[in-house]
Design a protein around this motif. Structure first.
Motif, PDB file in Angstrom:
ATOM      1  N   ILE A  41      -2.049  -3.061  -5.471  1.00 15.25           N
ATOM      2  CA  ILE A  41      -1.001  -2.688  -4.519  1.00 15.25           C
ATOM      3  C   ILE A  41      -1.365  -1.380  -3.822  1.00 15.25           C
ATOM      4  CG2 ILE A  41       1.429  -1.998  -4.289  1.00 15.25           C
ATOM      5  CD1 ILE A  41       0.937  -5.062  -4.669  1.00 15.25           C
ATOM      6  N   GLU A  42      -1.951  -0.448  -4.568  1.00 11.85           N
ATOM      7  CA  GLU A  42      -2.401   0.804  -3.941  1.00 11.85           C
ATOM      8  C   GLU A  42      -3.471   0.535  -2.888  1.00 11.85           C
ATOM      9  OE1 GLU A  42      -3.393   3.307  -7.270  1.00 11.85           O
ATOM     10  OE2 GLU A  42      -1.283   3.827  -7.609  1.00 11.85           O
ATOM     11  N   ALA A  43      -4.326  -0.462  -3.100  1.00  9.98           N
ATOM     12  CA  ALA A  43      -5.325  -0.834  -2.098  1.00  9.98           C
ATOM     13  C   ALA A  43      -4.639  -1.346  -0.832  1.00  9.98           C
ATOM     14  CB  ALA A  43      -6.278  -1.897  -2.654  1.00  9.98           C
ATOM     15  N   THR A  44      -3.618  -2.171  -0.993  1.00 12.15           N
ATOM     16  CA  THR A  44      -2.882  -2.665   0.173  1.00 12.15           C
ATOM     17  C   THR A  44      -2.216  -1.507   0.908  1.00 12.15           C
ATOM     18  OG1 THR A  44      -2.585  -4.894  -0.699  1.00 12.15           O
ATOM     19  CG2 THR A  44      -0.945  -4.146   0.891  1.00 12.15           C
ATOM     20  N   ARG A  80     -11.591   1.510   8.910  1.00  9.97           N
ATOM     21  CA  ARG A  80     -12.209   1.226   7.622  1.00  9.97           C
ATOM     22  C   ARG A  80     -11.127   0.926   6.610  1.00  9.97           C
ATOM     23  NH1 ARG A  80     -17.417   2.071   7.968  1.00  9.97           N
ATOM     24  NH2 ARG A  80     -17.754   2.037   5.722  1.00  9.97           N
ATOM     25  N   PHE A  81     -11.350  -0.117   5.825  1.00 15.03           N
ATOM     26  CA  PHE A  81     -10.369  -0.564   4.845  1.00 15.03           C
ATOM     27  C   PHE A  81     -11.009  -0.579   3.457  1.00 15.03           C
ATOM     28  CE2 PHE A  81      -9.321  -2.603   8.886  1.00 15.03           C
ATOM     29  CZ  PHE A  81      -8.002  -2.207   9.044  1.00 15.03           C
ATOM     30  N   ASP A  82     -10.528   0.307   2.585  1.00 19.87           N
ATOM     31  CA  ASP A  82     -10.990   0.345   1.204  1.00 19.87           C
ATOM     32  C   ASP A  82     -10.087  -0.570   0.388  1.00 19.87           C
ATOM     33  OD1 ASP A  82     -11.644   0.849  -1.431  1.00 19.87           O
ATOM     34  OD2 ASP A  82     -11.097   2.973  -1.371  1.00 19.87           O
ATOM     35  N   CYS A  83     -10.589  -1.730   0.036  1.00 19.23           N
ATOM     36  CA  CYS A  83      -9.794  -2.737  -0.673  1.00 19.23           C
ATOM     37  C   CYS A  83      -9.895  -2.620  -2.190  1.00 19.23           C
ATOM     38  CB  CYS A  83     -10.221  -4.141  -0.236  1.00 19.23           C
ATOM     39  SG  CYS A  83      -9.955  -4.456   1.518  1.00 19.23           S
ATOM     40  N   GLY A  84     -10.594  -1.609  -2.687  1.00 14.22           N
ATOM     41  CA  GLY A  84     -10.744  -1.476  -4.134  1.00 14.22           C
ATOM     42  C   GLY A  84     -11.373  -2.733  -4.712  1.00 14.22           C
ATOM     43  N   GLU A  85     -10.702  -3.314  -5.686  1.00 11.94           N
ATOM     44  CA  GLU A  85     -11.162  -4.585  -6.263  1.00 11.94           C
ATOM     45  C   GLU A  85     -10.193  -5.716  -5.937  1.00 11.94           C
ATOM     46  OE1 GLU A  85     -13.022  -4.549 -10.237  1.00 11.94           O
ATOM     47  OE2 GLU A  85     -12.531  -2.404 -10.264  1.00 11.94           O
ATOM     48  N   ALA A  99      -6.165  -8.932  14.570  1.00  8.60           N
ATOM     49  CA  ALA A  99      -5.022  -9.008  15.488  1.00  8.60           C
ATOM     50  C   ALA A  99      -4.559  -7.627  15.941  1.00  8.60           C
ATOM     51  CB  ALA A  99      -3.865  -9.757  14.819  1.00  8.60           C
ATOM     52  N   VAL A 100      -4.586  -6.650  15.048  1.00 10.17           N
ATOM     53  CA  VAL A 100      -4.023  -5.331  15.359  1.00 10.17           C
ATOM     54  C   VAL A 100      -5.065  -4.363  15.908  1.00 10.17           C
ATOM     55  CG1 VAL A 100      -2.916  -3.284  14.335  1.00 10.17           C
ATOM     56  CG2 VAL A 100      -2.153  -5.571  13.687  1.00 10.17           C
ATOM     57  N   ALA A 101      -6.289  -4.422  15.383  1.00  7.94           N
ATOM     58  CA  ALA A 101      -7.279  -3.399  15.718  1.00  7.94           C
ATOM     59  C   ALA A 101      -8.567  -3.954  16.316  1.00  7.94           C
ATOM     60  CB  ALA A 101      -7.613  -2.591  14.460  1.00  7.94           C
ATOM     61  N   GLY A 102      -8.654  -5.259  16.506  1.00  4.96           N
ATOM     62  CA  GLY A 102      -9.891  -5.844  17.015  1.00  4.96           C
ATOM     63  C   GLY A 102     -10.974  -5.931  15.965  1.00  4.96           C
ATOM     64  N   GLY A 103     -10.582  -5.771  14.688  1.00  5.10           N
ATOM     65  CA  GLY A 103     -11.532  -5.912  13.597  1.00  5.10           C
ATOM     66  C   GLY A 103     -11.452  -4.762  12.629  1.00  5.10           C
ATOM     67  N   GLY A 104     -12.444  -4.691  11.762  1.00  2.00           N
ATOM     68  CA  GLY A 104     -12.475  -3.625  10.777  1.00  2.00           C
ATOM     69  C   GLY A 104     -13.693  -3.730   9.892  1.00  2.00           C
ATOM     70  N   VAL A 105     -13.931  -2.655   9.153  1.00  2.00           N
ATOM     71  CA  VAL A 105     -15.005  -2.591   8.182  1.00  2.00           C
ATOM     72  C   VAL A 105     -14.338  -2.523   6.811  1.00  2.00           C
ATOM     73  CG1 VAL A 105     -16.986  -1.264   7.355  1.00  2.00           C
ATOM     74  CG2 VAL A 105     -16.487  -1.377   9.818  1.00  2.00           C
ATOM     75  N   PHE A 106     -14.616  -3.505   5.989  1.00  3.82           N
ATOM     76  CA  PHE A 106     -13.980  -3.629   4.676  1.00  3.82           C
ATOM     77  C   PHE A 106     -14.982  -3.283   3.589  1.00  3.82           C
ATOM     78  CE2 PHE A 106     -11.701  -6.315   7.571  1.00  3.82           C
ATOM     79  CZ  PHE A 106     -10.374  -6.150   7.212  1.00  3.82           C
ATOM     80  N   THR A 107     -14.549  -2.449   2.664  1.00  2.00           N
ATOM     81  CA  THR A 107     -15.372  -2.108   1.513  1.00  2.00           C
ATOM     82  C   THR A 107     -14.564  -2.365   0.254  1.00  2.00           C
ATOM     83  OG1 THR A 107     -14.661   0.203   1.565  1.00  2.00           O
ATOM     84  CG2 THR A 107     -16.697  -0.350   2.761  1.00  2.00           C
ATOM     85  N   GLY A 108     -15.258  -2.406  -0.862  1.00  2.00           N
ATOM     86  CA  GLY A 108     -14.584  -2.635  -2.133  1.00  2.00           C
ATOM     87  C   GLY A 108     -15.486  -2.258  -3.286  1.00  2.00           C
ATOM     88  N   ARG A 109     -14.966  -2.450  -4.455  1.00  2.00           N
ATOM     89  CA  ARG A 109     -15.712  -2.126  -5.665  1.00  2.00           C
ATOM     90  C   ARG A 109     -15.878  -3.374  -6.521  1.00  2.00           C
ATOM     91  NH1 ARG A 109     -12.670   1.927  -4.406  1.00  2.00           N
ATOM     92  NH2 ARG A 109     -10.844   1.596  -5.700  1.00  2.00           N
ATOM     93  N   GLY A 110     -16.690  -3.201  -7.559  1.00  2.00           N
ATOM     94  CA  GLY A 110     -16.914  -4.333  -8.448  1.00  2.00           C
ATOM     95  C   GLY A 110     -17.611  -5.453  -7.691  1.00  2.00           C
ATOM     96  N   ARG A 111     -17.141  -6.654  -7.904  1.00  2.00           N
ATOM     97  CA  ARG A 111     -17.754  -7.835  -7.278  1.00  2.00           C
ATOM     98  C   ARG A 111     -16.965  -8.320  -6.063  1.00  2.00           C
ATOM     99  NH1 ARG A 111     -21.073 -11.028 -11.267  1.00  2.00           N
ATOM    100  NH2 ARG A 111     -20.645 -12.631  -9.754  1.00  2.00           N
ATOM    101  N   LEU A 112     -16.086  -7.465  -5.526  1.00  2.00           N
ATOM    102  CA  LEU A 112     -15.203  -7.910  -4.445  1.00  2.00           C
ATOM    103  C   LEU A 112     -15.969  -8.504  -3.263  1.00  2.00           C
ATOM    104  CD1 LEU A 112     -12.316  -8.169  -3.338  1.00  2.00           C
ATOM    105  CD2 LEU A 112     -12.627  -5.926  -2.286  1.00  2.00           C
ATOM    106  N   MET A 113     -17.025  -7.859  -2.828  1.00  2.00           N
ATOM    107  CA  MET A 113     -17.730  -8.335  -1.641  1.00  2.00           C
ATOM    108  C   MET A 113     -18.553  -9.590  -1.898  1.00  2.00           C
ATOM    109  SD  MET A 113     -16.708  -6.768   0.893  1.00  2.00           S
ATOM    110  CE  MET A 113     -15.265  -5.764   0.665  1.00  2.00           C
ATOM    111  N   GLU A 114     -18.643  -9.997  -3.165  1.00  2.00           N
ATOM    112  CA  GLU A 114     -19.324 -11.252  -3.481  1.00  2.00           C
ATOM    113  C   GLU A 114     -18.362 -12.436  -3.450  1.00  2.00           C
ATOM    114  OE1 GLU A 114     -21.325 -10.817  -7.245  1.00  2.00           O
ATOM    115  OE2 GLU A 114     -22.012  -8.799  -6.705  1.00  2.00           O
TER     116      GLU A 114
END
Length: 179
Positions: A41-44, A80-85, A99-114
Motif C-alpha cells: 500500500i505504501e508503494a501505491t 518515476r514510479f517506485d513500486c517496491g515489491e 493516460a495521465v502522464a504519457g508513460g512512466g519509468v517503473f522500478t521495483g525490488r526483489g523479482r518484481l520486474m521479472e
C-alpha cells in the motif's frame, strides 16, 4: 436477546489499492478508512504522489487523499514510479501512467520486474507505444488511445482494473472486452 453492535472487517489490501487509486484520480478530497499501511500500500501511495496526488494519515487506518481530477498533466520528463515489491501497484499504474502522464519509468525490488506483463505489452505494442521491460525496470511511453480493448477473461484482475481506471480518463469512448 437480539444482538447489536458494529463489526469492522479486516482491511483488504486488494480493495485498499483500488480505493486509493480511485481517490487519487478523483477530483477533490476523499477519505479512505480501514487501510492497513503495508509495504504494498505504501508503494501505491508513493506512485500516487508521483502522479501529483497527495495524502495524509488522519488516524491509524484512515487516509485523506487529494486527487488530480482525472486530468492529464504536463510532466517535464517521464515520472518515476517506485513500486517496491508490489505487483498490484505495478499492474494498476502502467495504464494510469500512460493516460495521465504519457508513460512512466517503473522500478521495483526483489523479482518484481521479472513478473510477466505480456498482457499489457501486447495491447500497447498494437498501439505503437513504447514498452521496454528488463531486470532494471519497465518503461512505457506514448498516448494511450480510446477504443476497443480485448483481454482474455482468465488474466489477473489487476490488468483489467488498471485499464478500468485509465480508459475513462481518455478523450473518447472505450470498450473493454473480456474474451
Amino acid at each position: 436477546h437480539a444482538l447489536a453492535g458494529a463489526v469492522t472487517p479486516p482491511p483488504s489490501k486488494s480493495m485498499a489499492h483500488r480505493l486509493l487509486l480511485a481517490a487519487a484520480l478523483a477530483d477533490g478530497v476523499s477519505t479512505v478508512k480501514n487501510v492497513a499501511l503495508s509495504q504494498d500500500i505504501e508503494a501505491t501511495l508513493r506512485c500516487m504522489a508521483a502522479l501529483g496526488a497527495s495524502w495524509e494519515r488522519t488516524d491509524k487506518s484512515t487516509l485523506r487523499v487529494t486527487g488530480i481530477g482525472g486530468k492529464r498533466k504536463p510532466f517535464p520528463e517521464l515520472p518515476r514510479f517506485d513500486c517496491g515489491e508490489s505487483g498490484s501497484t505495478l499492474r494498476f499504474l502502467i495504464p494510469i501512467a500512460l493516460a495521465v502522464a504519457g508513460g512512466g519509468v517503473f522500478t521495483g525490488r526483489g523479482r518484481l520486474m521479472e513478473r510477466p506483463q505480456s498482457v499489457y505489452e501486447a495491447l500497447y505494442r498494437e498501439q505503437g507505444l513504447r514498452f521496454e521491460q528488463s531486470a532494471a525496470g519497465l518503461t512505457v511511453e506514448g498516448a494511450l488511445t480510446p477504443g476497443e480493448y480485448r483481454l482474455a477473461g482468465n488474466v489477473s484482475s489487476q490488468f483489467i482494473s488498471g485499464l478500468l481506471f485509465a480508459l475513462p480518463l481518455l478523450a473518447g469512448d472505450s470498450t473493454l472486452h473480456l474474451i
